[in-house]
Write an enzyme that holds these catalytic residues in place. Structure first.
Site, PDB file in Angstrom:
ATOM      1  N   ASP A   1       1.038  -1.352  -0.021  1.00 47.67           N
ATOM      2  CA  ASP A   1      -0.112  -0.055   0.110  1.00 47.67           C
ATOM      3  C   ASP A   1       1.084   1.214  -0.117  1.00 47.67           C
ATOM      4  O   ASP A   1       2.198   0.979   0.126  1.00 47.67           O
ATOM      5  CB  ASP A   1      -0.822   0.046   1.046  1.00 47.67           C
TER       6      ASP A   1
HETATM    7  C1  BGC Z   1      -5.028   3.347   0.007  1.00 42.85           C
HETATM    8  C2  BGC Z   1      -5.332   2.214  -1.137  1.00 42.85           C
HETATM    9  C3  BGC Z   1      -5.096   2.814  -2.559  1.00 42.85           C
HETATM   10  C4  BGC Z   1      -3.721   3.719  -2.509  1.00 42.85           C
HETATM   11  C5  BGC Z   1      -3.339   4.192  -3.928  1.00 42.85           C
HETATM   12  C6  BGC Z   1      -3.849   4.027  -0.177  1.00 42.85           C
HETATM   13  O1  BGC Z   1      -3.784   5.124   0.697  1.00 42.85           O
HETATM   14  O2  BGC Z   1      -5.091   2.475   1.354  1.00 42.85           O
HETATM   15  O3  BGC Z   1      -6.488   1.729  -1.030  1.00 42.85           O
HETATM   16  O4  BGC Z   1      -5.027   2.116  -3.432  1.00 42.85           O
HETATM   17  O5  BGC Z   1      -3.631   4.724  -1.503  1.00 42.85           O
HETATM   18  O6  BGC Z   1      -4.275   5.405  -3.951  1.00 42.85           O
END
Ligand code: BGC
Length: 770
Positions: free
Chosen positions: A305
């Site tokens: 993530d």
């Molecule tokens: C979120 C993810 C997301 C990623 C990219 C993160 O902060 O937890 O779910 O896909 O950002 O935007």
């Protein structure tokens, strides 16, 4: 594994690359593959191996590196000068993927560098959070889940893939399959709710919708099951917080939707921000290698993530960035989203022997495999057609599908005095609430590609019905200023100056429609709440208007269950309309006027009070489940509130009524390993309507205790007035078994109960014994 022949375009590409570097033998190998394509079909694995054999260590690590587009989104912004560095890395082949680059023009600009300027010309995979549509938004995923309509949910994902792919995107960070029982957690809006069975079915539908039958066609995109794992169990519902759950909950509740996504063919997973039992998921070898890659045999790749590799330092798990990269890579995180650590540290770690080259090779292989499956080596520009982008983005077909999904997502919570459906003529209708005219809030918080003010408001939707007179007063603002994706939402907790106007129009109306609830930016990532009532002064507004006119239809907009006891006791009609996306107002109007008969059912329990949270229908019985005698205190309960939620999981009304009868069980488990349950469903009301018939079981005693009820089957049935249908549910080992605490899936002999009905309180029941 799909076979991909190498077409003309890639030959051309190869020629270009060959001209750039004549000593580069990968080009020759690929050219050989292509020239013999008619006689010898080369498998993707062979192609990946051929490519890997030509790559330097740094280039392999490059595939594991993902950069954000050149602006800030859900994490810290890139520092000064980072853009230049990113361009340089693109040219060197040190970038495998980019996220948040969108639109054919932008995507082409980075893809061109990767393909035409890097030594091996390996195309980028382009990721984006296509969570509930791209530009044309469908309802937030929690709302879509309320439809229990798997075909519609699949279509919704297909449509999202179509629009996103036309804008150059070929990978979505969806579906989020995190089960959550805690409405305080803002991200419940992004999942399928509290139930593992429903969540697993929806995970499958979404993956199949995004990825289609064939990933190599240009209207399908790679899906990503996230967040692996237990992110939905953040303590106290505070986002990013620690999760600490036992093996039984992990195996029986959290993991099954991920497994369903894997079985549906999902090609990527994203790990999660939380630690689980002391280990940040990003550095958790047990989750990523032992379960996902070995036990489940997953051969796609895992992306971290946003910045979650670096965050292992703050967690207190990694000493520094170098150590974090070592832990993450060894644990099986294949791609680094925005920590910049793989690209900076991994080569050193390999040289020092702390990360084996085989780990890098494996990660790069997984990533390249998916790129080959997408057909990016055949044509890296396949998603980049301006004419197609123009034709598809915001098209009528997409809007029609979004409207259809929105109508199916609405849940009728209460309807007394037959206030709904509204009469179409001769009525004076007062519409009250700032959210009634809001064209941004219905888009939710995950709406990066949608434009502000692009949703159809409730007022606009109602205006299509000309027979009544409509007056409008906002009553009070929900939020102060214009909320946005990255900053905290400010709630209006004091300003009631416009209450008077609302009360006046209510006095003169036959019916009042009040649109109240949360602004779209109040749920989503980083948006946890400690109380779940109507935000700000809206409860006071509701009560003030009620004094003037009791004929109120309350239309709720929200991204999570709310506590609405007062409304339930006093307001005759309540419609749960979530955040429904681009076509929101049209869908709500059609429901209110009865042009669409509501059929949604809650995918999460609505608590009476935030103190009941976490609250869910499939709880354990405890040793003291009920009052042992008058006024005795020693049983599992609250002194000041009931145990039961206000609206149970699976609840949802229709303008018609349904009756369940004639339940039968055919127990053939000893022979065919099946138990068949049948029931008759009859439409006993006056409208044609749809009902979600739900089947729950209870395993009465087991070596590991089982919940009081577990959903194990459902069917969406449409019936005319007086029409009946016989419905059959088949229970197999899969539905009757569970994981014990030794990680084994078992079916234990013993007594079971089965319940069938229209919600999780279903009371038509029978027993059977295995
Ligand atoms: C979120 C993810 C997301 C990623 C990219 C993160 O902060 O937890 O779910 O896909 O950002 O935007």
């Amino acid at each position: 594994m799909k076979k991909v022949a190498i077409p003309l375009l890639v030959c051309l590409l190869i020629v270009i690359i060959s001209c750039k570097n004549e000593n580069n033998s990968i080009d020759k190998d690929l050219a050989i593959n292509s020239s013999t394509a008619n006689t010898k079909v080369t498998s993707i694995e062979d192609k990946v191996s051929a490519l890997l054999s030509k790559m330097t260590l740094e280039e392999k690590i490059g595939q594991m590196n993902q950069y954000n587009g050149f602006w800030d989104l859900t994490g810290p912004a890139p520092k000064e000068g980072d853009a230049a560095k990113k361009y340089e890395h693109l040219r060197k082949g040190y970038v495998g993927s980019m996220l948040n680059v969108r639109g054919v023009k932008e995507v082409r600009s980075v893809q061109k560098i990767a393909v035409e300027e890097s030594r091996l010309g390996i195309p980028l995979i382009i990721g984006f959070d296509v969570i509930h549509g791209y530009k044309t938004l469908t309802p937030i995923p929690l709302a879509e889940s309320a439809s229990w309509d798997l075909a519609a949910i699949k279509t919704s994902a297909e449509m999202a893939a179509l629009e996103a792919s036309a804008s150059g995107i070929n990978w979505t960070f969806a579906p989020m399959v995190d089960i959550s029982r805690d409405a305080r957690w803002g991200r419940v809006m992004e999942g399928a709710g509290e139930d593992t069975y429903l969540g697993s079915k929806i995970a499958e539908a979404r993956v199949k919708g995004f990825q289609g039958e064939d990933l190599s066609t240009s209207n399908t995109i790679v899906a990503c099951a996230k967040h692996f794992a237990a992110y939905g169990f953040a303590e106290a519902g505070r986002d990013y917080n620690t999760a600490d759950i036992g093996i039984s909950t992990l195996n029986n509740v959290v993991l099954p939707p991920f497994k369903a996504a894997k079985d549906a063919g999902v090609r990527t997973f994203m790990n999660s921000f939380n630690e689980l039992n002391g280990i940040p998921a990003t550095g958790d070898k047990y989750l990523q290698r032992d379960i996902l890659k070995e036990k489940w045999n997953f051969d796609g790749f895992i992306v971290s993530d946003w910045g979650s590799i670096t965050e292992m330092i703050a967690h207190g798990h990694a000493k520094d960035g170098n150590h974090a990269a070592e832990l993450a890579a060894n644990a099986g995180s294949d791609m680094d989203m925005e920590s910049y650590l793989y690209v900076n540290e991994l080569a050193k770690l390999v040289k020092e022997g702390k990360v084996k080259e085989a780990v890098i090779e494996d990660a790069a292989r997984r990533i390249l495999r998916v790129k080959f499956e997408l057909g990016l080596f055949d044509d890296p520009y396949k998603y980049l057609d301006e004419a197609r982008e123009k034709e598809i983005t915001g098209s009528k077909a997409l809007n029609d599908a979004a409207l259809d999904m929105a109508k199916k997502s609405i849940v009728l919570l209460k309807n007394e005095k037959q206030l709904l459906p509204l009469k179409k003529e001769g009525q004076k209708i007062a519409v009250i609430g700032a959210l009634a005219s809001d064209k941004t809030s219905p888009l939710g918080s995950w709406r990066i590609a949608a434009e502000d003010n692009s949703a159809v408001s409730v007022l606009e939707g109602l205006s299509a019905y000309k027979g009544n007179t409509i007056t409008y007063a906002k009553g009070a603002d929900v939020v102060i200023g214009e909320p946005n994706f990255t900053t905290e939402v400010k709630i209006n907790t004091t300003n009631k100056t416009e209450f008077g106007k609302a009360v006046t129009i209510a006095k003169n109306a036959d019916v009042v429609i009040m649109v109240l609830g949360e602004h779209g930016f109040q749920s989503g990532e980083g948006r946890s709440r400690t109380e779940l009532g109507l935000p700000g002064v809206q409860q006071e507004l509701l009560e003030a208007v009620y004094k003037a006119n009791k004929n109120i239809v309350l239309v709720l907009n929200n991204g999570r269950p709310l506590t609405i006891n007062w409304a339930d006791q006093n307001i005759p009609a309540i419609v749960e309309a979530w955040q429904l996306g681009t076509q929101s107002g049209n869908a709500i109007a059609q429901i209110l006027y009865g042009d669409y008969n509501p059929s949604g059912k809650l995918p999460m329990s609505f608590p009476r009070d935030v103190g009941q949270v976490p609250i869910y229908y499939n709880y354990k019985n405890t040793g003291r489940p009920s009052l042992p005698g008058p006024d005795v205190v020693f049983w599992s309960h609250y002194q000041d509130e009931k145990n039961e939620p206000l609206y149970v999981f699976g609840h949802g009304l229709s303008y018609t009524t349904f009756k369940y009868s004639n339940i039968k069980v055919k127990n053939s488990y000893k022979g065919s390993k099946e138990v068949t349950v049948s029931v008759t469903l009859t439409n006993t009301g006056n409208y044609r309507g749809k009902e979600v018939a739900q089947l729950y079981i209870r395993d009465m005693y087991a070596s590991v205790t089982r919940p009081v009820r577990e959903l194990k089957g459902f069917e969406l049935v449409e019936l005319n007035p007086s029409e009946s249908k016989n419905i059959e549910f088949v229970l197999t080992e899969k539905e009757l078994g569970f994981f014990n605490n030794q990680n084994e899936f078992i079916v234990e002999p013993g007594d079971f109960k089965v319940f069938v009905g229209g919600d999780s309180k279903a009371n038509l029941e029978l027993k059977f014994t295995l």
